[in-house]
Design a protein around this motif. Structure first.
Motif: not given
Length: 269
Positions: A132-140, A146-149, A156-162, A176-183
């Motif tokens: 649904r947010h193909p411009n984001a990047r996913l790291e296994d 981790a969802l990188h924005t 767009a970043a906020h929408a992907a994270q929400r 467990t979830h953690r919010a970092g800088k653009d991740v």
């Protein structure tokens, strides 16, 4: 953290004084986040590389007796090794304290069968988010995703994270979830950089430690430090750290000061 005049090439005078005292401890452990501390932040995590001046200072530190350097990162160990070049004699901690290479190879992550099932469903959920947010990047990662924005427009970043928070909360509650800088990171194993500081203190027999970090996930590490330790926030943002420097250039200067003072102390100068 208090304001201060610059004592040396952007390093505050109060931090210089703290480093000089730290340099005299019998067993020194220097722990450093990688991204935003040793390496400038980049849009694509795989392209990050450490500042050459910081890497030279680290090489100087690990050559000294009674001195240990550790890279502590939210990256997986494999990713941290790839971008850092695994400097000789430098220990590694990955996945926010869930993975360790303490000079004896991977400690690995021990997860239960229930956690394995949760990890499978987490990855499915996050891949659905990515569709649904193909411009984001996913790291296994070994115990999560981790969802990188970084590089996306703020909306767009906020929408992907929400979307990720909502989807994971519905399909894999309790992770467990953690919010970092653009991740935004999710993990089936609860581990923090504060846990890593406690384990490293015991493993290295540290009589004093330095930790430098730039992100909200580093606050756990700062909070786990003890009297006589030195905590350094890199960049802007609220922090419990005692000291602050502007960026990676100032980190390299800080490490240079510490290496020189440590060498002089050990030589009896």
């Amino acid at each position: 953290m208090t304001g201060d005049t610059c004592g040396f090439d952007g390093v505050p005078g109060s931090l210089i004084a703290a480093l000089r005292h730290l340099a005299t401890t019998p067993q020194l452990t220097v722990a450093l986040d990688f991204d935003g501390v040793l390496a400038p932040l980049v849009d694509r995590p795989g392209e990050a590389r450490g500042d050459d001046r910081s890497l030279r200072a680290i090489s100087d530190l690990v050559a000294l007796s009674g001195t240990t350097v550790v890279l502590v990162s939210g990256r997986s160990l494999d990713s941290l090794r790839a971008v850092s070049g695994s400097p000789d004699k430098v220990l590694l901690v990955g996945s926010h304290g869930a993975e360790y290479d303490l000079g004896e190879g991977n400690a690995g992550i021990s997860i239960t069968n229930e956690e394995k099932r949760a990890l499978t469903e987490l990855r499915r959920a996050m891949h659905d988010v990515l569709e649904r947010h193909p411009n984001a990047r996913l790291e296994d990662k070994p115990a999560g995703c981790a969802l990188h924005t970084r590089g996306l427009a703020p909306d767009a970043a906020h929408a992907a994270q929400r979307d990720a928070s909502r989807t994971v909360g519905q399909r894999v509650p309790g992770v467990t979830h953690r919010a970092g800088k653009d991740v935004l990171e999710f993990s089936v194993v609860s581990a923090t950089k504060g846990d890593a500081m406690q384990r490293l203190r015991l493993h290295t027999s540290a009589t004093a430690m330095l930790y430098a970090g730039d992100d909200v996930t580093d606050e756990d590490a700062f909070a786990a430090l003890e009297i006589g330790d030195v905590s350094v926030k890199v960049g802007e943002g609220a922090t419990v750290a005692d000291h602050r420097v502007h960026g990676t250039v100032e980190v390299s200067q800080m490490l240079r000061v510490l290496a020189a003072d440590r060498r002089n102390h050990l030589l009896g100068a």
